[in-house]
Design a protein around this motif. Structure first.
Motif, PDB file in Angstrom:
ATOM      1  N   THR A  39      44.297  41.559  38.039  1.00 34.14           N
ATOM      2  CA  THR A  39      43.496  40.348  38.149  1.00 34.14           C
ATOM      3  C   THR A  39      44.477  39.209  38.431  1.00 34.14           C
ATOM      4  OG1 THR A  39      43.667  39.835  35.782  1.00 34.14           O
ATOM      5  CG2 THR A  39      41.847  41.269  36.466  1.00 34.14           C
ATOM      6  N   LYS A  84      37.683  45.840  29.861  1.00 35.80           N
ATOM      7  CA  LYS A  84      36.736  44.717  29.842  1.00 35.80           C
ATOM      8  C   LYS A  84      36.972  43.796  31.031  1.00 35.80           C
ATOM      9  CE  LYS A  84      36.196  44.887  24.823  1.00 35.80           C
ATOM     10  NZ  LYS A  84      36.335  44.180  23.528  1.00 35.80           N
ATOM     11  N   LYS A 111      35.655  43.028  35.049  1.00 38.73           N
ATOM     12  CA  LYS A 111      34.625  43.255  36.048  1.00 38.73           C
ATOM     13  C   LYS A 111      35.273  43.472  37.419  1.00 38.73           C
ATOM     14  CE  LYS A 111      31.237  40.367  33.647  1.00 38.73           C
ATOM     15  NZ  LYS A 111      30.397  39.144  33.714  1.00 38.73           N
ATOM     16  N   GLU A 112      34.614  44.293  38.238  1.00 40.02           N
ATOM     17  CA  GLU A 112      35.191  44.612  39.546  1.00 40.02           C
ATOM     18  C   GLU A 112      35.370  43.361  40.395  1.00 40.02           C
ATOM     19  OE1 GLU A 112      34.757  48.118  42.918  1.00 40.02           O
ATOM     20  OE2 GLU A 112      33.385  48.038  41.217  1.00 40.02           O
ATOM     21  N   GLU A 166      36.456  40.611  39.447  1.00 40.68           N
ATOM     22  CA  GLU A 166      37.662  39.890  39.024  1.00 40.68           C
ATOM     23  C   GLU A 166      38.937  40.484  39.622  1.00 40.68           C
ATOM     24  OE1 GLU A 166      37.790  38.952  34.738  1.00 40.68           O
ATOM     25  OE2 GLU A 166      35.848  39.952  34.626  1.00 40.68           O
ATOM     26  N   LEU A 208      37.904  50.254  33.927  1.00 42.78           N
ATOM     27  CA  LEU A 208      37.478  48.851  33.945  1.00 42.78           C
ATOM     28  C   LEU A 208      36.680  48.492  32.695  1.00 42.78           C
ATOM     29  CD1 LEU A 208      36.411  48.438  37.693  1.00 42.78           C
ATOM     30  CD2 LEU A 208      38.449  47.525  36.594  1.00 42.78           C
ATOM     31  N   GLU A 209      35.836  49.423  32.255  1.00 47.24           N
ATOM     32  CA  GLU A 209      35.044  49.166  31.046  1.00 47.24           C
ATOM     33  C   GLU A 209      35.948  49.038  29.823  1.00 47.24           C
ATOM     34  OE1 GLU A 209      31.357  51.120  28.458  1.00 47.24           O
ATOM     35  OE2 GLU A 209      32.147  52.178  30.202  1.00 47.24           O
ATOM     36  N   ALA A 214      35.459  53.272  36.841  1.00 46.13           N
ATOM     37  CA  ALA A 214      34.509  52.569  35.968  1.00 46.13           C
ATOM     38  C   ALA A 214      34.921  52.674  34.499  1.00 46.13           C
ATOM     39  CB  ALA A 214      33.108  53.140  36.164  1.00 46.13           C
TER      40      ALA A 214
END
Length: 291
Positions: free
Chosen positions: A74, A46, A48-49, A51, A42-43, A39
């Protein structure tokens, strides 16, 4: 007697069970867990899971620290993060374009076309020069097909959201990555190192790395010289060099605090160590920097 023995045995079992259960939380507290580490990465990216097209998380040990190595993709980007297991600190991060083979062939093909056009233009110029009995040399138009080094530098600085005045050891040089002509742009801002590969044909960022040097917590001391003083001492050894040509940091070495650094100036590279208490040089080496 049997009843008393039974009660004693039961009491011992309860005590042992209580002791056993008290160990687990303390050991678990030193690891934020795979989900939390993912998390955090990913944060920061920027992303989102939803993606993600691919993700891999693995426990490793780097430089004596227990970390999570987190790799994910991605449709357009590839990411690589190193996050500490204990506190969730990001030690390093990198991102690159997730280029398909067709895209790589296209980009490489564009470079080849540019080279072919350059050769044709040179031949044409040479013919015109002969016909007109001119002595001017042919104009290699390869440069007109590429962005300038200054433009590549500006692209990297804008992406990093920093100004040139805040950088140290800024360097731009021509290289090739996977057959693609790029500008390699490298610089420091404080304890963070930036490294960009930018396509010379169109200014596109092919990949970049942002590496944060580990900050060691030093025991406060009023008996050591300041970072500014150490910088001044080092620069006095290289006349003409400024704060833009030097990078240094405070480190502990054999129970002694030292300033470690490097200076790059006029195609020379200097590596040094300065005693943080006395301000004397413990090490000074120099070599030619041909990059």
């Amino acid at each position: 007697m049997k009843k008393q023995l039974y009660l004693t045995t039961l009491l011992s079992a309860v005590i042992l069970a209580g002791c056993g259960s008290s160990v687990t939380p303390s050991s678990a507290a030193s690891d934020i867990g795979e989900a939390k580490a993912k998390a955090i990465a990913l944060e920061h990216a920027k992303v989102k899971e939803a993606e993600l097209t691919k993700i891999h998380v693995e426990k490793e040990t780097k430089k004596g620290k227990a970390v999570y190595d987190i790799e994910f993709e991605t449709k357009t980007k590839e990411y690589d993060y190193t996050v500490t297991q204990e506190k969730g600190e990001i030690l390093s991060s990198s991102i690159s374009n997730n280029m398909k083979d067709d895209d790589k062939k296209k980009t490489t093909g564009d470079d080849k076309t540019a080279d072919k056009n350059t050769q044709n233009n040179v031949q044409t110029k040479a013919t015109e020069s002969t016909d007109n009995h001119a002595s001017s040399q042919p104009n290699t138009s390869d440069s007109t097909k590429e962005i300038s080094a200054e433009k590549a530098k500006a692209i990297a600085l804008a992406h990093a959201k920093v100004t040139e005045n805040n950088t140290q050891l800024l360097k731009v040089k021509k290289e090739r990555e996977d057959g693609i002509k790029v500008y390699s742009v490298e610089f420091y801002v404080g304890n963070t190192e930036y490294d960009y590969d930018i396509a010379r044909s169109n200014g596109k960022i092919i990949q970049y790395d942002i590496d944060v040097e580990e900050q060691k917590h030093h025991t406060p001391s009023t008996s050591i010289i300041s970072l500014a003083k150490a910088r001044s001492i080092a620069l006095q050894k290289v006349p003409g060099a400024t704060s833009k040509n030097i990078h240094l940091s405070l480190d502990d070495e054999d129970d002694k605090q030292v300033y470690e650094g490097e200076i790059k100036y006029k195609q020379m590279e200097y590596d040094f160590e300065i005693d943080a208490k006395t301000g004397t040089f413990l090490k000074w080496t120099s070599e030619r920097d041909d990059d």
